[in-house]
Design a protein around this motif. Structure first.
Motif, mmCIF file in Angstrom:
data_model
loop_
_atom_site.group_PDB
_atom_site.id
_atom_site.type_symbol
_atom_site.label_atom_id
_atom_site.label_comp_id
_atom_site.label_asym_id
_atom_site.label_seq_id
_atom_site.Cartn_x
_atom_site.Cartn_y
_atom_site.Cartn_z
ATOM 1 N N MET A 9 0.810 -1.228 0.000
ATOM 2 C CA MET A 9 0.000 0.000 0.000
ATOM 3 C C MET A 9 0.848 1.285 0.000
ATOM 4 O O MET A 9 0.891 2.009 -0.988
ATOM 5 N N ASP A 10 1.512 1.561 1.131
ATOM 6 C CA ASP A 10 2.230 2.832 1.250
ATOM 7 C C ASP A 10 3.442 2.850 0.326
ATOM 8 O O ASP A 10 4.256 1.926 0.324
ATOM 9 N N GLY A 11 3.559 3.888 -0.455
ATOM 10 C CA GLY A 11 4.667 3.990 -1.389
ATOM 11 C C GLY A 11 4.411 3.257 -2.693
ATOM 12 O O GLY A 11 5.248 3.275 -3.594
ATOM 13 N N VAL A 12 3.243 2.600 -2.801
ATOM 14 C CA VAL A 12 2.863 1.928 -4.049
ATOM 15 C C VAL A 12 1.485 2.441 -4.506
ATOM 16 O O VAL A 12 1.353 3.003 -5.582
ATOM 17 N N LEU A 13 0.472 2.265 -3.645
ATOM 18 C CA LEU A 13 -0.863 2.788 -3.987
ATOM 19 C C LEU A 13 -0.929 4.294 -3.735
ATOM 20 O O LEU A 13 -1.608 5.029 -4.450
ATOM 21 N N TYR A 14 -0.239 4.691 -2.670
ATOM 22 C CA TYR A 14 -0.262 6.101 -2.266
ATOM 23 C C TYR A 14 1.149 6.642 -2.131
ATOM 24 O O TYR A 14 2.050 5.925 -1.687
ATOM 25 N N PRO A 116 -8.434 3.636 9.061
ATOM 26 C CA PRO A 116 -8.949 4.607 8.078
ATOM 27 C C PRO A 116 -8.328 4.430 6.702
ATOM 28 O O PRO A 116 -8.960 4.701 5.684
ATOM 29 N N LEU A 117 -7.078 3.933 6.661
ATOM 30 C CA LEU A 117 -6.430 3.729 5.370
ATOM 31 C C LEU A 117 -7.072 2.584 4.609
ATOM 32 O O LEU A 117 -7.156 2.600 3.388
ATOM 33 N N ILE A 118 -7.538 1.580 5.352
ATOM 34 C CA ILE A 118 -8.192 0.455 4.707
ATOM 35 C C ILE A 118 -9.490 0.935 4.043
ATOM 36 O O ILE A 118 -9.816 0.553 2.916
ATOM 37 N N ALA A 119 -10.198 1.794 4.767
ATOM 38 C CA ALA A 119 -11.425 2.355 4.196
ATOM 39 C C ALA A 119 -11.108 3.165 2.947
ATOM 40 O O ALA A 119 -11.847 3.127 1.957
ATOM 41 N N LEU A 122 -10.695 1.091 -0.209
ATOM 42 C CA LEU A 122 -11.958 0.685 -0.837
ATOM 43 C C LEU A 122 -12.602 1.850 -1.575
ATOM 44 O O LEU A 122 -13.245 1.665 -2.607
ATOM 45 N N LYS A 123 -12.404 3.045 -1.066
ATOM 46 C CA LYS A 123 -12.948 4.232 -1.736
ATOM 47 C C LYS A 123 -12.228 4.473 -3.070
ATOM 48 O O LYS A 123 -12.849 4.712 -4.098
ATOM 49 N N ASP A 124 -10.891 4.370 -3.035
ATOM 50 C CA ASP A 124 -10.097 4.728 -4.217
ATOM 51 C C ASP A 124 -9.926 3.574 -5.214
ATOM 52 O O ASP A 124 -9.740 3.807 -6.403
ATOM 53 N N PHE A 125 -9.922 2.335 -4.694
ATOM 54 C CA PHE A 125 -9.597 1.195 -5.557
ATOM 55 C C PHE A 125 -10.683 0.115 -5.523
ATOM 56 O O PHE A 125 -10.440 -1.032 -5.882
ATOM 57 N N ILE A 134 -7.956 -7.875 1.059
ATOM 58 C CA ILE A 134 -7.005 -6.948 1.679
ATOM 59 C C ILE A 134 -6.428 -7.606 2.936
ATOM 60 O O ILE A 134 -7.170 -8.035 3.808
ATOM 61 N N THR A 135 -5.106 -7.701 2.977
ATOM 62 C CA THR A 135 -4.401 -8.264 4.141
ATOM 63 C C THR A 135 -3.726 -7.125 4.891
ATOM 64 O O THR A 135 -3.020 -6.311 4.284
ATOM 65 N N THR A 136 -3.960 -7.056 6.208
ATOM 66 C CA THR A 136 -3.388 -5.964 7.005
ATOM 67 C C THR A 136 -2.582 -6.528 8.173
ATOM 68 O O THR A 136 -2.470 -7.746 8.343
ATOM 69 N N ALA A 137 -2.056 -5.615 8.993
ATOM 70 C CA ALA A 137 -1.292 -5.999 10.182
ATOM 71 C C ALA A 137 -2.110 -6.925 11.085
ATOM 72 O O ALA A 137 -1.550 -7.738 11.815
#
Ligand code: CA
Length: 227
Positions: A9-14, A116-119, A122-125, A134-137
């Motif tokens: 996500m960070d540095g790739v999607l955003y 909030p980033l996960i949300a 979904l809004k952007d992608f 989506i896999t998270t911490a």
């Protein structure tokens, strides 16, 4: 045949790493921890609580619980979300459109635990990725550079084999995680680290930006991709 593309996500999607670095430096200072922007880039991709426990051990020679680390991470998250929202990475939408057209599904694998980033994903992608992909911490005990997050990402994509997937990563620990999971790992160098740092982490191929990967994705699929 590639069945799934797993994106960090960070540095790739955003284009969010600058904000993260500032939030790390400011938040840790409040707890007496000296964390530099370079430290933030070097540890990018790890679970935040793991980074904090490591820094506290290094600088204060004490072991803290995950709950204590989480409280410190909450402050980092608070500062991050008080900042101007990081922009979507140039080229990422075009890249995902090509991937979708090629019949490849998309998953997200992030070390972030910032809900909030996960949300926002979904809004952007939302047209490319569904919530269950989506896999998270919160899905793993051992974060990047361990293979676990990407192995979970493969499971969530429908028990896809590592040899039927690609990973797109921008950070050394994330690249190591993708490689450790046995997945062909594409580095996009969107930050201040040298290309060599990303190649030394084991990246199979490197592009200077997400846009560069997007611009040559079709030729990558037909010519350079090893499968
Ligand atoms: Ca990253």
């Amino acid at each position: 045949m590639i069945k799934v593309a797993l994106f960090d996500m960070d540095g790739v999607l955003y284009d969010s790493m600058g904000n993260h670095a500032v939030a790390w430096v400011q938040s840790m200072k409040k707890f007496g921890i000296n964390m530099t922007a370079d430290d933030a880039y070097a540890t990018e991709g790890a679970r935040g609580v793991d980074t904090i426990r490591y820094m506290v051990k290094q600088q204060q020679n004490r072991d803290i619980t995950e709950a204590e680390a989480q409280a410190m991470y909450d402050e980092k998250s608070r500062i991050f979300h008080s900042m101007k929202e990081a922009p979507i990475m140039p080229g990422i939408i075009e890249l995902m459109e090509q991937i979708k057209q090629a019949g490849i599904s998309i998953g997200i694998v992030t070390g972030s635990g910032q809900r909030p980033l996960i949300a926002r994903i979904l809004k952007d992608f939302g047209q490319f990725v569904s919530p269950e992909h989506i896999t998270t911490a919160y899905d793993v005990k051992r974060g990047k550079p361990n293979p676990d997050p990407y192995l979970v990402g493969l499971q969530k994509a429908g028990n896809i084999a590592p040899t039927e997937a690609i990973v797109i990563e921008n950070a050394p620990l994330g690249i190591r995680a993708g490689v450790a999971a046995g997945i062909y790992t594409i580095a996009v160098n969107t930050g201040p680290l040298s290309d060599q740092v990303l190649l030394d982490a084991g990246a199979n191929i490197l592009f200077p930006s997400v846009k560069a990967l997007s611009d040559s994705f079709n030729s990558f699929l037909s010519e350079r991709c090893p499968f």
